[in-house]
Write an enzyme that holds these catalytic residues in place. Structure first.
Site, short mmCIF file in Angstrom:
data_model
loop_
_atom_site.label_atom_id
_atom_site.label_comp_id
_atom_site.label_asym_id
_atom_site.label_seq_id
_atom_site.Cartn_x
_atom_site.Cartn_y
_atom_site.Cartn_z
N ASP A 251 -4.32 -12.65 3.61
CA ASP A 251 -5.32 -12.15 4.11
C ASP A 251 -6.52 -12.49 3.35
O ASP A 251 -7.60 -12.10 3.74
CB ASP A 251 -5.35 -10.66 4.38
CG ASP A 251 -4.89 -10.00 3.51
OD1 ASP A 251 -4.55 -10.28 2.24
OD2 ASP A 251 -4.35 -8.59 3.81
N ASP B 130 -2.45 -10.45 -2.09
CA ASP B 130 -3.13 -9.97 -0.83
C ASP B 130 -4.56 -9.67 -0.96
O ASP B 130 -4.73 -9.37 -2.21
CB ASP B 130 -2.15 -8.85 -0.56
CG ASP B 130 -2.77 -8.17 0.90
OD1 ASP B 130 -1.83 -8.38 1.81
OD2 ASP B 130 -3.81 -7.59 1.20
N HIS C 9 0.81 -1.20 -0.12
CA HIS C 9 -0.11 0.10 0.05
C HIS C 9 0.99 1.29 0.19
O HIS C 9 0.23 2.18 -0.44
CB HIS C 9 -1.00 0.13 1.49
CG HIS C 9 -1.86 -1.05 0.93
ND1 HIS C 9 -2.68 -1.27 0.20
CD2 HIS C 9 -2.13 -1.94 2.43
CE1 HIS C 9 -3.60 -2.13 0.44
NE2 HIS C 9 -3.25 -2.65 1.89
N HIS D 110 -6.23 -7.13 -0.26
CA HIS D 110 -6.22 -5.77 -0.72
C HIS D 110 -5.66 -5.48 -1.92
O HIS D 110 -4.51 -6.13 -2.54
CB HIS D 110 -5.65 -4.87 0.68
CG HIS D 110 -6.36 -5.11 1.71
ND1 HIS D 110 -5.76 -6.08 2.63
CD2 HIS D 110 -7.51 -4.57 2.50
CE1 HIS D 110 -6.57 -6.12 3.45
NE2 HIS D 110 -7.65 -5.25 3.54
C1 X5A Z 1 -1.03 -5.09 4.02
C2 X5A Z 1 -2.56 -4.97 4.40
C3 X5A Z 1 -4.45 -3.85 5.14
C4 X5A Z 1 -4.92 -2.44 5.63
C5 X5A Z 1 -6.27 -2.34 6.10
C6 X5A Z 1 -6.55 -1.29 6.63
N1 X5A Z 1 -3.12 -4.07 4.73
N2 X5A Z 1 -8.12 -1.25 7.10
O1 X5A Z 1 -3.24 -6.11 4.44
ZN ZN Z 2 -4.01 -6.99 2.77
#
Ligand code: X5A
Ligand code: ZN
Length: 774
Positions: free
Chosen positions: A352, A259, A219, A261
């Site tokens: 995740d 991931d 991110h 996200h």
């Molecule tokens: C690296 C990662 C997730 C951030 C989530 C914030 N970040 N709500 O999995």
């Molecule tokens: Zn993530």
């Protein structure tokens, strides 16, 4: 027919042939062309994982526009030649546990993550079979290839005394970031560690490697820490290989970001760079899933020379699992990778999306990860570098990393059939991705095989087995038990590939294969089509038949649909009824099943605040769209244009607003969901409770139906975001954004042509609403 459909054996054997016939003149000319991938059934590694460099004189095999070699699979099995065990690097270092919340507050991204993985790898006897590596600091000049000088300075100094008093306050300026006295060191080590293992794999000192690093990286943007990430570790390593080490011969890098996200930072860093193919598969949930930016959509494919080298596979909802990811691999990632022909693969390996993860709400099993990784091993001579990103269930991440390490070590794996079919939405997403990219990658231009419409499972709303949201917490053991009980199909040898990828184009055996994979609930549908030639057509028809009952029922009830956004402009509203698009719209609507015009139109003001949020929409492009704050606020007067329509039509509008209508693809047919979102009982509920948050679509934007009173004894209904989204707008988690010019113009036209305001008045009304926020 479909020349681009992949399953594990296909990729591996195709690579073997290409390497042996074209690239690697010193390899044995009689390499196996076995139908079954030995990696799936025996511990002998395949020739595709041999060390050995490409002939540097050989011209780049593939531009995106070149056709891949024709694949034909010879069925004579041949044993793989013996070969030394792969050298798998495993980097673990306790110094990366120094980054933690400042006062011991609980946080999902905590040091125990690394320790849990490390303990598991040792207990399983996996760590000792790997080459142990320690973390190394990244030099500033390498980090500077992706981050600004000021960002590097701040991240490196944030743990120093100088910031003791201001550290927490600075952290709060970022989105989802904490700092403590160990953050700087951990961050520099995380970036340096990925450089370290990438260099060793690129140099051939290691076959592949896993870097257990934190804080995570994907991110992090050029000048910004966010989403638990300080430096973009994988991007730093990719730039290091490309820019600092020409001697290693790495010219093309594939980054696979699995991931849950979107890898927003990595996407931006290589957006116009054709040397790096960035592939991210992530929850998108119509733009509401973290980081909740529109650029995670499949429309973002890269720019300039990098056009086509950015691929997003954006899931519409949680609960995606092995079958969905395998489908994305087989029908997007692997065909493109085959053509791109990377020199090394970096995996932004967040876990995740694993079953049991508290943030992800997806359900990849350890075996699923093992298979996804196995499929990648067929490329880049198996040079794979995995760097940990997210993943917040300690048991899930430990088991998943362990499975991946075993794959890299060449262990025997028996892959069970995924316990579920891909979702219907998965095929829709995959088809959309392929459409978007097909001019860049002709290998994606064919239609998905017809039988995919049989290989579906119902939408998550009809499956209540798994947790779906960040807030839900579920017992993982229970989840795993659920999966174990359904995952009963044991397969081995040649039968495996048949099960791995149900889109294998064996039309002749369609009904048999499908039947073995369907739940009992779906079986009756399958039975009804078994003997038919054009099975998917019959299935579609059957679905339509199912929906007829509720449709005729709800067509007898009238409601007022109160619009406060672009639907205030009649031509735009009519698109939802008659289909097509009005001026300013970039995508067409499919319309309602019943295309009759509204039986009445009426304007009103309602005591709710109008606001504009989200950052872009497929229809209007960049800029926010309108929401009505569901809370009554008597200081507000928002205009609504009400249309008297049937409850059936209202449901069709809800379907379209929330993108639930499936484009069938074959002959322009559309398939609507087979049950209504607002039926008679919901109408009853809503008139006492004022609002209903629609559970089946709770993650889409307009999932909240509000009751705004009645007019000539008919209920007035509108659709907006849930109250929880208002909170997220207030906290900044969801972006507020003014409407784009075209969208604003549409609203103003609606108000002016509806004779509610003059042009200036309407403009001021919109500007004021955009300025006020929630
Ligand atoms: C690296 C990662 C997730 C951030 C989530 C914030 N970040 N709500 O999995
Ligand atoms: Zn993530």
């Amino acid at each position: 027919m479909q020349g681009d459909e992949y399953w594990t054996e296909g990729v591996a054997s195709a690579r073997r042939r290409r390497r042996s016939s074209q690239h690697n003149s010193n390899e044995s000319p009689s390499l196996p062309t076995s139908r079954s991938d030995p990696r799936l059934t025996s511990s002998a590694p395949t020739p595709s994982r041999r060390r050995g460099r490409l002939n540097p004189d050989f011209p780049l095999a593939c531009s995106p526009l070149s056709r891949p070699p024709l694949r034909c699979f010879v069925s004579a099995p041949a044993p793989a030649p013996p070969m030394a065990a792969p050298r798998v690097g495993l980097l673990y270092d306790d110094r990366m546990c120094a980054h933690a919340t400042p006062d011991g507050e609980e946080h999902p991204e905590n040091p125990e993550r690394l320790r849990a993985i490390w303990r598991k790898l040792n207990a399983a006897g996996v760590a000792s079979r790997c080459v142990s590596l320690k973390a190394k600091e990244a030099e500033d000049k390498y980090i500077a290839s992706v981050h600004s000088k000021s960002h590097i300075k701040l991240m490196k100094e944030i743990s120093s005394k100088k910031y003791d008093a201001s550290r927490n306050k600075i952290a709060r300026k970022f989105n989802s970031i904490y700092f403590n006295k160990g953050s700087s060191e951990s961050a520099v080590l995380a970036a340096g560690s990925v450089i370290e293992v990438a260099e060793k794999v690129a140099a051939g000192e290691l076959s592949s490697a896993i870097a257990l690093v934190r804080p995570p990286g994907h991110h992090a943007e050029h000048d910004e820490a966010m989403g638990f990430c300080l430096f973009n570790n994988v991007a730093v390593a990719a730039n290091y290989l490309l820019n600092e080490r020409p001697d290693l011969g790495i010219k093309k890098i594939l980054i696979v970001d699995w991931d849950v996200h979107h890898g927003n930072g990595t996407q931006k860093m290589f957006y116009n760079d054709p040397r790096v193919l960035f592939f991210s598969v992530h929850r998108f949930d119509y733009g509401s899933f973290y980081p909740a930016e529109g650029d995670a959509s499949h429309c973002f494919i890269g720019e300039e020379a990098g056009k086509g080298y950015n691929i997003n596979v954006p899931w519409e909802h949680g609960k995606c699992g092995d079958a969905d990811y395998i489908a994305a691999w087989d029908h997007v990632l692997l065909p493109v990778t085959e053509v791109f022909d990377p020199d090394i693969i970096l995996v932004s390996a967040g876990f995740d999306a694993a079953l049991g993860d508290p943030l992800g709400g997806c359900c990849i099993t350890p075996n699923g990860y093992a298979l996804l990784l196995t499929k990648l091993l067929g490329f880049a001579q198996g040079r794979i570098v995995m760097a940990l990103e997210g993943g917040y269930n300690l048991r899930s991440i430990a088991n998943s990393v362990c499975a991946c390490a075993k794959v890299l070590l060449g262990d025997k794996f028996t892959f069970n059939a995924p316990e579920m079919q891909p979702f219907e939405s998965t095929w829709r997403v995959i088809q959309a991705v392929r459409n978007e990219l097909k001019t860049c990658w002709p290998v994606l231009s064919s239609k998905l095989p017809e039988n995919v419409s049989l290989s579906i499972r119902p939408s998550p709303s009809e499956l209540n087995a798994f947790s779906d949201s960040e807030s839900d917490s579920e017992d993982v053991a229970e989840l795993l038990a659920t999966v174990a009980s359904v995952n009963v199909i044991e397969v081995a040898g040649d039968a495996i590939s048949e099960h791995l990828s149900k889109m294998k184009l064996d039309d002749d055996n369609l009904s048999v294969k499908t039947a073995s994979r369907c739940s009992a609930a779906e079986q009756h549908l399958v039975d009804s089509v078994k003997v038919q030639n054009n099975a998917s057509v019959v299935l579609t028809k059957r679905i339509s038949d199912l929906s007829l009952a509720w449709r005729s029922d709800l067509s007898r009830t009238d409601v007022w649909y109160a619009s406060f956004g672009s639907n205030m402009w009649r031509p735009r509203f009519l698109c939802y009824v008659q289909g097509g698009k009005a001026e300013g719209m970039s995508i067409a609507c499919c319309g309602s099943r019943d295309t009759s015009s509204p039986k009445g139109t009426m304007w009103k003001t309602v005591p709710h605040r109008l606001l504009f949020g989200r950052s872009s929409t497929p229809c209007w492009g960049t800029g926010g769209v309108a929401f009505l704050n569901p809370e009554i606020n008597y200081n507000e007067k928002s205009y609504v244009c009400m249309y008297k329509i049937t409850l059936e039509q209202f449901n069709d509008i809800l379907f379209q607003e929330n993108r639930l209508v499936l484009e069938d693809g074959k002959d322009g047919n559309v398939v609507y969901p087979d049950s209504p979102l607002i039926g008679s009982s919901e109408i009853k509920f809503i008139s006492t409770n004022k609002a209903i948050h629609l559970e089946p679509i709770k993650d889409s934007w307009y999932s909240n139906v509000l009751y705004l009173g009645n007019e000539d004894e008919l209920p007035i209904l509108t659709m907006t975001c849930p109250a929880s989204d208002i909170e997220r707008f207030k906290s900044g988690e969801l972006p507020l954004a003014p409407p784009s010019e075209t969208y604003a113009t549409t609203l103003i036209r609606g108000l002016v042509e509806g004779k509610q305001l003059d042009a200036d008045g309407a403009t001021n009304y919109i500007i004021a609403a955009a300025a006020k926020g929630p």
